[in-house]
Motif scaffolding. Structure first.
Motif, PDB file in Angstrom:
ATOM      1  N   THR A   1       0.848  -1.187   0.000  1.00  0.00           N
ATOM      2  CA  THR A   1       0.000   0.000   0.000  1.00  0.00           C
ATOM      3  C   THR A   1       0.890   1.245   0.000  1.00  0.00           C
ATOM      4  O   THR A   1       2.018   1.192   0.465  1.00  0.00           O
ATOM      5  N   PRO A   2       0.389   2.363  -0.535  1.00  0.00           N
ATOM      6  CA  PRO A   2       1.220   3.564  -0.614  1.00  0.00           C
ATOM      7  C   PRO A   2       1.523   4.180   0.758  1.00  0.00           C
ATOM      8  O   PRO A   2       2.501   4.893   0.916  1.00  0.00           O
TER       9      PRO A   2
ATOM     10  N   TRP B   1      -4.516   8.730  -1.146  1.00  0.00           N
ATOM     11  CA  TRP B   1      -3.707   7.667  -1.759  1.00  0.00           C
ATOM     12  C   TRP B   1      -3.820   7.781  -3.272  1.00  0.00           C
ATOM     13  O   TRP B   1      -4.909   7.957  -3.810  1.00  0.00           O
TER      14      TRP B   1
ATOM     15  N   THR C   1       0.678  -0.234  -4.730  1.00  0.00           N
ATOM     16  CA  THR C   1       1.646   0.531  -5.522  1.00  0.00           C
ATOM     17  C   THR C   1       1.898  -0.040  -6.918  1.00  0.00           C
ATOM     18  O   THR C   1       2.471   0.649  -7.755  1.00  0.00           O
ATOM     19  N   ASN C   2       1.452  -1.278  -7.172  1.00  0.00           N
ATOM     20  CA  ASN C   2       1.642  -1.836  -8.515  1.00  0.00           C
ATOM     21  C   ASN C   2       0.438  -1.565  -9.427  1.00  0.00           C
ATOM     22  O   ASN C   2       0.365  -2.086 -10.526  1.00  0.00           O
TER      23      ASN C   2
ATOM     24  N   LYS D   1      -1.787   4.938 -10.975  1.00  0.00           N
ATOM     25  CA  LYS D   1      -2.035   6.020 -10.023  1.00  0.00           C
ATOM     26  C   LYS D   1      -3.146   6.944 -10.502  1.00  0.00           C
ATOM     27  O   LYS D   1      -3.399   7.042 -11.703  1.00  0.00           O
TER      28      LYS D   1
END
Length: 195
Positions: free
Chosen positions: A83-84, A118, A123-124, A127
């Motif tokens: 997670t970011p 967020w 993160t993969n 965005k």
């Protein structure tokens, strides 16, 4: 001798066009994800569609401080990654939900204190541009102490400006000058200016 030229700043119409292109790309990327997600400053919610016949025992949902994994046992995970920002695991939950004949895993993530928007759930994943988020009106009581103080100060200063009165910083400077003048009556302050 080389001179470096900077590209000219985009015009407002060029910036608007680019924002629309970016938003459309972002929407397409998010639509391709095998889940949907929403967020507030303090929470995020992930909704994953699954086959109607599955039960909780058929699923794997693992919420950790810095990662999230969810899917069907024996199959590649639907969501799996870091997670970011950190998760408050104790206040995060998941449930099975059925709506309009469709079954979902609904994961409610409690963001750790001091968290923020967020850009993605893991993160993969693609965005989103968090600078373009327009938050719903929230109550001041929902904010942590420091943020609440900043917002209250901004609101006070805005009201003061609208009424043509000094902001909190200007009031503080005036108070400091007034105290200094009282402590030093021997000095001439007739030409004093506030900067």
């Amino acid at each position: 001798m080389s001179s470096s030229k900077r590209a000219p700043s985009p015009t407002p119409s060029e910036r608007k066009r680019q924002d629309e292109v970016d938003r459309k790309r972002e929407e397409e990327e998010q639509a391709q994800l095998p889940y949907k997600w929403t967020q507030t400053l303090t929470e995020a919610e992930v909704t994953i569609p699954i086959p109607q016949n599955l039960k909780a025992r058929d699923l794997v949902v693992d919420i950790k401080k810095s990662s999230l994994k969810a899917g069907v046992k024996g199959q590649p995970a639907i969501i799996d990654g870091s997670t970011p920002h950190q998760i408050n695991v104790d206040d995060s939950t998941w449930v099975l939900s059925t709506e309009a004949g469709q079954r979902y895993i609904v994961i409610s993530i409690s963001k750790s204190a001091g968290s923020n928007w967020w850009a993605h759930i893991v993160t993969n994943a693609p965005k989103i541009d968090v600078t373009k988020i327009v938050p719903e009106n929230s109550k001041l009581s929902d904010l942590d102490g420091e943020t609440r103080g900043m917002v209250e100060k901004m609101m006070y200063d805005q009201r003061q400006k609208e009424m043509g009165k000094p902001t909190s910083d200007e009031e503080r400077k005036q108070d400091m000058l007034k105290k200094f003048m009282e402590q030093h009556p021997e000095m001439d302050f007739s030409n004093a200016k506030m900067g």
